[in-house]
Design an enzyme around this catalytic site. Structure first.
Site, PDB file in Angstrom:
ATOM      1  N   ASP A  48      -2.207  -2.215   0.531  1.00 29.05           N
ATOM      2  CA  ASP A  48      -1.170  -2.231   1.572  1.00 29.05           C
ATOM      3  C   ASP A  48      -1.258  -3.523   2.389  1.00 29.05           C
ATOM      4  OD1 ASP A  48      -3.391  -1.709   3.087  1.00 29.05           O
ATOM      5  OD2 ASP A  48      -2.570   0.042   4.122  1.00 29.05           O
ATOM      6  N   SER A  49      -2.243  -4.389   2.056  1.00 25.61           N
ATOM      7  CA  SER A  49      -2.252  -5.761   2.581  1.00 25.61           C
ATOM      8  C   SER A  49      -0.952  -6.460   2.178  1.00 25.61           C
ATOM      9  CB  SER A  49      -3.469  -6.533   2.066  1.00 25.61           C
ATOM     10  OG  SER A  49      -3.627  -6.359   0.672  1.00 25.61           O
ATOM     11  N   ASP A  87      -2.597   1.747  -3.255  1.00 22.75           N
ATOM     12  CA  ASP A  87      -3.156   1.989  -1.919  1.00 22.75           C
ATOM     13  C   ASP A  87      -2.177   2.873  -1.139  1.00 22.75           C
ATOM     14  OD1 ASP A  87      -5.010   1.648   0.057  1.00 22.75           O
ATOM     15  OD2 ASP A  87      -4.475  -0.436   0.517  1.00 22.75           O
ATOM     16  N   LYS A 117      -5.933   4.883  -3.593  1.00 19.51           N
ATOM     17  CA  LYS A 117      -6.997   4.647  -2.600  1.00 19.51           C
ATOM     18  C   LYS A 117      -6.540   5.196  -1.259  1.00 19.51           C
ATOM     19  CE  LYS A 117      -7.987   0.442  -0.720  1.00 19.51           C
ATOM     20  NZ  LYS A 117      -7.815   0.690   0.728  1.00 19.51           N
ATOM     21  N   GLU A 119      -7.785   5.412   2.959  1.00 23.38           N
ATOM     22  CA  GLU A 119      -8.714   4.980   4.009  1.00 23.38           C
ATOM     23  C   GLU A 119      -9.249   6.205   4.746  1.00 23.38           C
ATOM     24  OE1 GLU A 119      -7.118   2.027   6.656  1.00 23.38           O
ATOM     25  OE2 GLU A 119      -6.589   0.695   5.017  1.00 23.38           O
ATOM     26  N   GLU A 186     -15.842  -1.752   3.788  1.00 30.59           N
ATOM     27  CA  GLU A 186     -15.256  -2.969   4.376  1.00 30.59           C
ATOM     28  C   GLU A 186     -15.944  -3.330   5.681  1.00 30.59           C
ATOM     29  OE1 GLU A 186     -10.980  -3.265   4.468  1.00 30.59           O
ATOM     30  OE2 GLU A 186     -11.052  -5.075   5.698  1.00 30.59           O
TER      31      GLU A 186
HETATM   32  O1  KIV Z   1      -5.000  -3.406   1.259  1.00 28.58           O
HETATM   33  C1  KIV Z   1      -5.971  -4.051   0.817  1.00 28.58           C
HETATM   34  O2  KIV Z   1      -5.842  -5.183   0.351  1.00 28.58           O
HETATM   35  C2  KIV Z   1      -7.286  -3.421   0.865  1.00 28.58           C
HETATM   36  C3  KIV Z   1      -8.466  -4.252   0.493  1.00 28.58           C
HETATM   37  C4  KIV Z   1      -8.830  -5.109   1.631  1.00 28.58           C
HETATM   38  C5  KIV Z   1      -9.611  -3.437   0.031  1.00 28.58           C
HETATM   39  O3  KIV Z   1      -7.394  -2.288   1.234  1.00 28.58           O
END
Ligand code: KIV
Length: 285
Positions: A48-49, A87, A117, A119, A186
């Site tokens: 989600d970056s 994510d 993924k 969080e 992280e």
């Molecule tokens: O969204 C992302 O890029 C991430 C990584 C930093 C692990 O969660």
């Protein structure tokens, strides 16, 4: 040359046991995913970056499911070997268990991802279990969790005192117990990452967590020097692509202005007899 076989979760567990380091990078589009896959990176995260490095938002919390799925589909089309992880964006999980499982399922059914993924947030254990029980592989994420970073005092190292370190350790163990196949650590001190890595049976993938994790992940735009707004201490830049882009497009601009582009190699021609026929048909300009 990287082997052609698709990376599997049992393979990742074997890599942990044999102490072979696992590599993971983010990707958001077909061409980048294809290059990363061909380079032999085991895990590709459609992170989600995306919101910050591609879409230009101030934080990752603005990213929607639709945006994530759009980019995940593009990534999937570029990948043959890497395991692709979607994510789950802010508010796509931990709302109701029903919606959580539905959203996780969309990453697999609509976008062709292999896993999702999530969080860590308080109460995430039930969420992780519900997704795993639905047959969807889940990667956990503890330590600094960008979606809730404001509540963690901003983008800063987590687990620097024994009490908070213990909390992060407990979260990682809980995610393993709920059936997660790996966990991202992280921005935590190296000794904490080492302790967690030694105590878990699933792989740990570190980002700003020192060298002792079973694997390492970076945001590809950081590694390549494409995202220049902010570079965290834990990033190693392997290229300066934003600079390369600026130089290249400046050269293009100058070539066009000076009449050097397009040259003969970039130009299509017409046989001379067809050209004179055309000129006869058209008459004088
Ligand atoms: O969204 C992302 O890029 C991430 C990584 C930093 C692990 O969660």
């Amino acid at each position: 040359m990287a082997p052609e076989l698709k990376v599997t979760i049992p393979e990742l567990l074997r890599m942990k046991r044999s102490r072979s380091k696992i590599t993971m990078l983010t990707a958001y589009d077909y061409s980048m995913a294809r290059a990363i896959d061909q380079a032999g990176i085991e895990l590709i995260l459609v992170g989600d970056s995306l919101g910050m490095v591609v879409l230009g938002y101030d934080s990752t919390t603005a990213v929607t499911m639709e945006e994530m799925l759009h980019h995940a589909r593009a990534v999937r089309r570029g990948v043959t070997r890497s395991l692709v992880i979607g994510d789950m964006p802010f508010l796509s999980f931990h709302v109701s268990l029903r919606d959580t499982v539905k959203n996780a399922g969309r990453f697999l059914q609509d976008a062709g991802c292999d896993a999702v993924k999530i969080e860590w947030k308080p109460g995430i254990e039930d969420v992780a279990k519900a997704i795993v029980d639905a047959g969807i592989p889940v990667m956990g994420h503890v330590g600094l969790t960008p979606q809730t970073a404001a509540g963690q005092g901003g983008f800063r190292v987590q687990g620097r005192d024994a009490e908070s370190a213990l909390r992060i350790h407990t979260q990682a163990v809980a995610l393993q117990e709920m059936g997660c196949f790996a966990v991202v650590l992280e921005c935590v001190p190296d000794v904490l990452a080492k302790e967690i890595t030694e105590r878990l049976t699933i792989p740990t993938i570190g980002i700003g967590a020192g060298p002792h994790c079973d694997g390492q992940v970076l945001v590809s735009y950081d590694l390549l020097g494409l995202y220049e707004a902010f570079t965290p201490k834990f990033v190693r830049r392997y290229a300066s692509m934003a600079e390369t882009i600026r130089e290249s497009v400046t050269a293009f601009r100058d070539d066009v202005r000076q009449g050097f582009f397009p040259g003969r190699e970039q130009t299509f021609t017409m046989p001379p007899e067809e050209m004179s026929r055309l000129q006869q048909e058209l008459g004088p300009a």
